[in-house]
Write a protein that holds these residues in place. Structure first.
Motif, PDB file in Angstrom:
ATOM      1  N   SER A   1       0.821  -1.213   0.000  1.00 44.35           N
ATOM      2  CA  SER A   1       0.000   0.000   0.000  1.00 44.35           C
ATOM      3  C   SER A   1       0.853   1.260   0.000  1.00 44.35           C
ATOM      4  N   GLN A   2       2.061   1.189   0.584  1.00 51.92           N
ATOM      5  CA  GLN A   2       2.914   2.376   0.613  1.00 51.92           C
ATOM      6  C   GLN A   2       3.387   2.763  -0.783  1.00 51.92           C
ATOM      7  N   TYR A   3       3.476   1.778  -1.697  1.00 50.02           N
ATOM      8  CA  TYR A   3       3.923   2.071  -3.057  1.00 50.02           C
ATOM      9  C   TYR A   3       2.818   2.740  -3.877  1.00 50.02           C
ATOM     10  N   CYS A   4       1.603   2.697  -3.360  1.00 47.70           N
ATOM     11  CA  CYS A   4       0.475   3.332  -4.041  1.00 47.70           C
ATOM     12  C   CYS A   4       0.056   4.624  -3.339  1.00 47.70           C
ATOM     13  N   SER A   5       0.802   5.037  -2.319  1.00 51.07           N
ATOM     14  CA  SER A   5       0.416   6.195  -1.505  1.00 51.07           C
ATOM     15  C   SER A   5       0.412   7.499  -2.298  1.00 51.07           C
ATOM     16  N   TRP A   6       1.147   7.546  -3.410  1.00 54.23           N
ATOM     17  CA  TRP A   6       1.208   8.776  -4.208  1.00 54.23           C
ATOM     18  C   TRP A   6      -0.170   9.165  -4.751  1.00 54.23           C
ATOM     19  N   MET A   7      -1.075   8.177  -4.898  1.00 53.16           N
ATOM     20  CA  MET A   7      -2.413   8.490  -5.398  1.00 53.16           C
ATOM     21  C   MET A   7      -3.216   9.296  -4.383  1.00 53.16           C
ATOM     22  N   GLU A   8      -2.751   9.305  -3.124  1.00 55.26           N
ATOM     23  CA  GLU A   8      -3.381  10.103  -2.073  1.00 55.26           C
ATOM     24  C   GLU A   8      -2.526  11.317  -1.715  1.00 55.26           C
ATOM     25  N   GLY A   9      -1.544  11.636  -2.563  1.00 51.35           N
ATOM     26  CA  GLY A   9      -0.724  12.826  -2.347  1.00 51.35           C
ATOM     27  C   GLY A   9       0.356  12.658  -1.302  1.00 51.35           C
ATOM     28  N   ARG A  10       0.805  11.406  -1.081  1.00 55.40           N
ATOM     29  CA  ARG A  10       1.851  11.162  -0.086  1.00 55.40           C
ATOM     30  C   ARG A  10       3.015  10.390  -0.706  1.00 55.40           C
ATOM     31  N   LEU A  11       4.190  10.616  -0.164  1.00 56.25           N
ATOM     32  CA  LEU A  11       5.362   9.806  -0.489  1.00 56.25           C
ATOM     33  C   LEU A  11       5.670   8.994   0.767  1.00 56.25           C
ATOM     34  N   ASP A  12       5.275   7.730   0.741  1.00 57.34           N
ATOM     35  CA  ASP A  12       5.353   6.862   1.918  1.00 57.34           C
ATOM     36  C   ASP A  12       6.387   5.782   1.649  1.00 57.34           C
ATOM     37  N   CYS A  13       7.510   5.836   2.355  1.00 55.63           N
ATOM     38  CA  CYS A  13       8.587   4.870   2.151  1.00 55.63           C
ATOM     39  C   CYS A  13       9.015   4.277   3.491  1.00 55.63           C
ATOM     40  N   GLU A  14       8.939   2.963   3.587  1.00 55.48           N
ATOM     41  CA  GLU A  14       9.303   2.281   4.825  1.00 55.48           C
ATOM     42  C   GLU A  14      10.792   2.351   5.094  1.00 55.48           C
ATOM     43  N   SER A  15      11.588   2.235   4.040  1.00 55.89           N
ATOM     44  CA  SER A  15      13.049   2.266   4.185  1.00 55.89           C
ATOM     45  C   SER A  15      13.650   2.827   2.907  1.00 55.89           C
ATOM     46  N   ILE A  16      14.235   4.007   3.002  1.00 54.63           N
ATOM     47  CA  ILE A  16      14.755   4.670   1.810  1.00 54.63           C
ATOM     48  C   ILE A  16      16.026   5.433   2.151  1.00 54.63           C
ATOM     49  N   THR A  17      16.999   5.435   1.237  1.00 49.39           N
ATOM     50  CA  THR A  17      18.215   6.217   1.442  1.00 49.39           C
ATOM     51  C   THR A  17      17.942   7.655   1.015  1.00 49.39           C
ATOM     52  N   LEU A  18      18.721   8.589   1.553  1.00 50.34           N
ATOM     53  CA  LEU A  18      18.551   9.991   1.175  1.00 50.34           C
ATOM     54  C   LEU A  18      18.829  10.203  -0.306  1.00 50.34           C
ATOM     55  N   ASP A  19      19.811   9.485  -0.820  1.00 49.60           N
ATOM     56  CA  ASP A  19      20.170   9.617  -2.224  1.00 49.60           C
ATOM     57  C   ASP A  19      18.974   9.284  -3.119  1.00 49.60           C
ATOM     58  N   TRP A  20      18.309   8.164  -2.807  1.00 47.90           N
ATOM     59  CA  TRP A  20      17.145   7.742  -3.599  1.00 47.90           C
ATOM     60  C   TRP A  20      15.980   8.698  -3.373  1.00 47.90           C
ATOM     61  N   LEU A  21      15.809   9.175  -2.145  1.00 51.36           N
ATOM     62  CA  LEU A  21      14.714  10.082  -1.837  1.00 51.36           C
ATOM     63  C   LEU A  21      14.826  11.372  -2.633  1.00 51.36           C
ATOM     64  N   PHE A  22      16.029  11.948  -2.678  1.00 52.01           N
ATOM     65  CA  PHE A  22      16.199  13.202  -3.420  1.00 52.01           C
ATOM     66  C   PHE A  22      16.037  12.977  -4.924  1.00 52.01           C
ATOM     67  N   SER A  23      16.396  11.791  -5.393  1.00 49.28           N
ATOM     68  CA  SER A  23      16.166  11.458  -6.792  1.00 49.28           C
ATOM     69  C   SER A  23      14.675  11.412  -7.091  1.00 49.28           C
ATOM     70  N   ARG A  24      13.897  10.842  -6.166  1.00 48.29           N
ATOM     71  CA  ARG A  24      12.455  10.785  -6.353  1.00 48.29           C
ATOM     72  C   ARG A  24      11.817  12.178  -6.297  1.00 48.29           C
ATOM     73  N   LEU A  25      12.267  13.022  -5.377  1.00 46.26           N
ATOM     74  CA  LEU A  25      11.741  14.390  -5.297  1.00 46.26           C
ATOM     75  C   LEU A  25      12.049  15.171  -6.569  1.00 46.26           C
ATOM     76  N   THR A  26      13.200  14.906  -7.178  1.00 47.02           N
ATOM     77  CA  THR A  26      13.530  15.519  -8.465  1.00 47.02           C
ATOM     78  C   THR A  26      12.518  15.105  -9.521  1.00 47.02           C
ATOM     79  N   SER A  27      12.167  13.817  -9.541  1.00 49.23           N
ATOM     80  CA  SER A  27      11.197  13.319 -10.517  1.00 49.23           C
ATOM     81  C   SER A  27       9.823  13.931 -10.301  1.00 49.23           C
TER      82      SER A  27
END
Length: 325
Positions: free
Chosen positions: A243-269
């Motif tokens: 369900s966390q991988y589908c959280s973007w449909m509710e306007g959230r970025l929900d990640c159980e375990s994520i590195t900062l490097d990957w997180l900033f890459s996702r925010l760029t996208s």
């Protein structure tokens, strides 16, 4: 036909043409435009005039560009510049699209590709000709050709989308991405495959999918997630709360375990802002985050700084530099 009926018909044709210029037309829209041009309901001159009107309406004014220049350094101004540039690009492309339509008309060929896309921070639902439903996340593009659901069901994806696929055992549903593809027969799943990121993720909610890259493939069952690393071409499967991988449909970025490097890459996208970050102290650290992507990027970074000691700075070229405290 009365004047009112003629006006309604003209308005409908205009709506279809504008959807075509925006790259949001369906195959039925494009056939209708071609037929209107062929039977004289729509003249070529009127079509060109509508194209020019659309281009003019999508182009930012000199005053808007001046406003951006005065507000350099502020997030709203930077976001306007990105939107302005995104509007200029399709305006230039519309002429080429119109030429392609004219060529198809004269040579008797139908337009073959339908493109559905979203802007940064926009979410859109698309219903495909086979009644499959696809929700598109920010800065995502989905394409399919006019043979879809006739001889096959193939779509191409760049970005992130949630698929709810209609069952048709005789025609497997195929999602093609850069470096990989997913094959299903009727299921629901989320797939993230932004071109600017180093990995692809697919999370299965119901049914079964086959994830394939090159000659390697792996099957997923409900509740399983596949992670594909584009750099070393490795695949790993795990059981997660999908369900966390589908959280973007509710306007959230929900990640159980994520590195900062990957997180900033996702925010760029998602936000369309280049974020420069060289991990040092937190290179291997993973964190649990739930961020509200309806907020501004400054607000999102502010919330993140409560979890991880970071600070950031907007650069003159619109980038953001992240610094560890």
């Amino acid at each position: 036909m009365s004047k009112d009926d003629r006006r309604i018909s003209d308005d409908r044709i205009k709506e279809k043409c504008f959807r075509y210029f925006r790259g949001e037309s369906t195959y039925e829209d494009e056939v209708s435009i071609r037929e209107s041009l062929s039977d004289g309901k729509l003249s070529m001159d009127d079509f060109r005039t509508m194209e020019k009107d659309w281009c003019d309406s999508e182009r930012p004014t000199a005053g808007q560009r001046m406003a951006y220049a005065k507000l350099t350094g502020k997030i709203k101004a930077r976001r306007w510049k990105r939107l302005a540039l995104r509007r200029l690009i399709p305006a230039v492309g519309a002429a080429a699209a119109a030429v392609a339509l004219f060529v198809n008309i004269f040579f008797g060929k139908d337009p073959v590709t339908t493109t559905c896309s979203t802007a940064f921070l926009e979410i859109k639902e698309v219903v495909l000709p086979d009644s499959s439903r696809v929700s598109l996340n920010s800065a995502t593009t989905l394409t399919y050709d006019s043979d879809f659901n006739k001889k096959d069901r193939i779509v191409t994806l760049s970005g992130e989308a949630f698929f709810d696929v209609s069952k048709n055992p005789s025609k497997p549903f195929v999602v093609r991405m850069k470096d990989a593809e997913i094959t299903v027969k009727g299921t629901s799943f989320n797939v993230s495959a932004y071109d600017g990121e180093n990995g692809i993720q697919a999370a299965l909610v119901t049914g079964q999918i086959q994830f394939q890259t090159g000659k390697d493939y792996i099957y997923l069952s409900p509740g399983e997630v596949i992670n594909y690393n584009r750099l070393d071409r490795s695949m790993s499967k795990s059981r997660r709360d999908v369900s966390q991988y589908c959280s973007w449909m509710e306007g959230r970025l929900d990640c159980e375990s994520i590195t900062l490097d990957w997180l900033f890459s996702r925010l760029t996208s998602l936000y369309g802002v280049k974020i420069d970050y060289t991990p040092v102290r937190y290179k291997d650290r993973t964190i649990r985050v739930i961020l509200d992507t309806s907020e501004s990027l400054d607000d999102v970074l502010g919330a993140l700084s409560v979890i991880v000691p970071i600070k950031w700075k907007w650069q003159d070229d619109g980038r953001i530099t992240i610094m560890e405290k």
